[in-house]
Scaffold this active site. Structure first.
Site, PDB file in Angstrom:
ATOM      1  N   LYS A 128       1.121   4.208  -2.949  1.00  0.00           N
ATOM      2  CA  LYS A 128       0.837   5.619  -2.727  1.00  0.00           C
ATOM      3  C   LYS A 128       2.038   6.488  -3.112  1.00  0.00           C
ATOM      4  O   LYS A 128       1.878   7.620  -3.573  1.00  0.00           O
ATOM      5  CB  LYS A 128       0.427   5.857  -1.275  1.00  0.00           C
ATOM      6  CG  LYS A 128      -0.965   5.321  -0.950  1.00  0.00           C
ATOM      7  CD  LYS A 128      -2.045   5.973  -1.816  1.00  0.00           C
ATOM      8  CE  LYS A 128      -3.446   5.608  -1.377  1.00  0.00           C
ATOM      9  NZ  LYS A 128      -4.482   6.247  -2.206  1.00  0.00           N
ATOM     10  N   TYR A 178       0.825  -1.207   0.000  1.00  0.00           N
ATOM     11  CA  TYR A 178       0.000   0.000   0.000  1.00  0.00           C
ATOM     12  C   TYR A 178       0.861   1.260   0.000  1.00  0.00           C
ATOM     13  O   TYR A 178       0.650   2.181  -0.799  1.00  0.00           O
ATOM     14  CB  TYR A 178      -0.918  -0.002   1.222  1.00  0.00           C
ATOM     15  CG  TYR A 178      -1.674   1.290   1.410  1.00  0.00           C
ATOM     16  CD1 TYR A 178      -2.833   1.560   0.690  1.00  0.00           C
ATOM     17  CD2 TYR A 178      -1.215   2.252   2.315  1.00  0.00           C
ATOM     18  CE1 TYR A 178      -3.509   2.749   0.858  1.00  0.00           C
ATOM     19  CE2 TYR A 178      -1.900   3.451   2.486  1.00  0.00           C
ATOM     20  CZ  TYR A 178      -3.038   3.687   1.762  1.00  0.00           C
ATOM     21  OH  TYR A 178      -3.700   4.882   1.918  1.00  0.00           O
TER      22      TYR A 178
END
Length: 252
Positions: A158, A154
């Site tokens: 990002k 994750y």
């Protein structure tokens, strides 16, 4: 302040029924925008749209290219134009060691957190280029700069969103501005997805806030305000900006 008005302008927010998304929709709506609340959960999107003076709800699955295309077209059909795209939809993985992250989970995280922004941008570009203020705001995360253990995929995706923001800013200027915001943790549905808890425990909240100089998590309005600014005429010379909305976490 007229520079923060969006009268006769259309704003589409993906993940528009969620914590950051719904507050962003409300904030644009309060300033005169036609708001398109795009979310997989059509019922919740309709509830948000019903609060606003000029808004429609559309069902959009940002992991499905055809759904994204149809949603962008529906937005243009509803209001005749598209001026601002907010790529807000995203989701974390449940925290855990990298060796326990399956290929299926990695692919899903890629689709919802990174690929969705690329696909929505592609679909929206003809309309944004036709606008006088064409603007894209991507929602990244401060974890791109300050990752926490157990969320490697994750966090790196990002970071990719921030890189995408800068690359698109160069490619699409001067017709379309591209910026991003990187929020710190906020007590939204994101927390439940990441931790499995409905609300942070006092101990967990204290641990997270300990690394934030301002002494609190982000509020949804903090993030909505930053998005509004970057889309506004006040930021007309801003592109390629990755704005931290983190209470100082990135420098602590």
């Amino acid at each position: 302040m007229n520079d923060l008005r969006f009268d006769h302008r259309t704003v589409l927010v993906t993940g528009g029924a969620g914590g950051f998304g719904s507050q962003t929709c409300r904030t644009f709506g309060e300033r005169g925008a036609n708001v398109v609340v795009a979310d997989l959960n059509l019922e919740k999107a309709a509830e948000v749209a019903a609060e606003l003076p000029s808004a429609v709800a559309i069902q959009m699955d940002v992991t499905d290219p055809e759904s994204i295309e149809a949603g962008i077209q529906a937005a243009v059909e509803a209001f005749g134009s598209l001026d601002v795209l907010v790529n807000n939809a995203g989701a974390p993985n449940r925290g855990g060691p990298i060796e326990d992250t399956s290929v299926k989970d990695m692919d899903w995280l890629f689709q919802i957190n990174y690929r969705s922004s690329v696909l929505a941008t592609q679909a929206a570009l003809p309309h944004l280029r036709a606008s006088e203020i064409g603007s894209i705001i991507n929602v990244a995360s401060i974890s791109a700069k300050r990752p926490r253990p157990g969320h490697a995929v994750y966090c790196s995706l990002k970071a990719g969103v921030e890189g995408l923001t800068r690359a698109l800013a160069v490619e699409l200027a001067p017709e379309v501005r591209v910026n991003s915001v990187s929020p710190v943790i906020a007590e939204t549905g994101f927390v439940k997805n990441a931790t499995g808890q409905e609300k942070l425990t006092d101990e967990a909240r204290a641990s997270m806030v300990a690394g934030i100089p301002m002494g609190r998590p982000a509020q949804t309005q903090d993030v909505a305000n930053a998005i509004l600014y970057l889309a506004s005429d006040l930021a007309s010379f801003q592109t390629g900006v990755c704005l931290d909305v983190d209470g100082g976490r990135s420098i602590s």
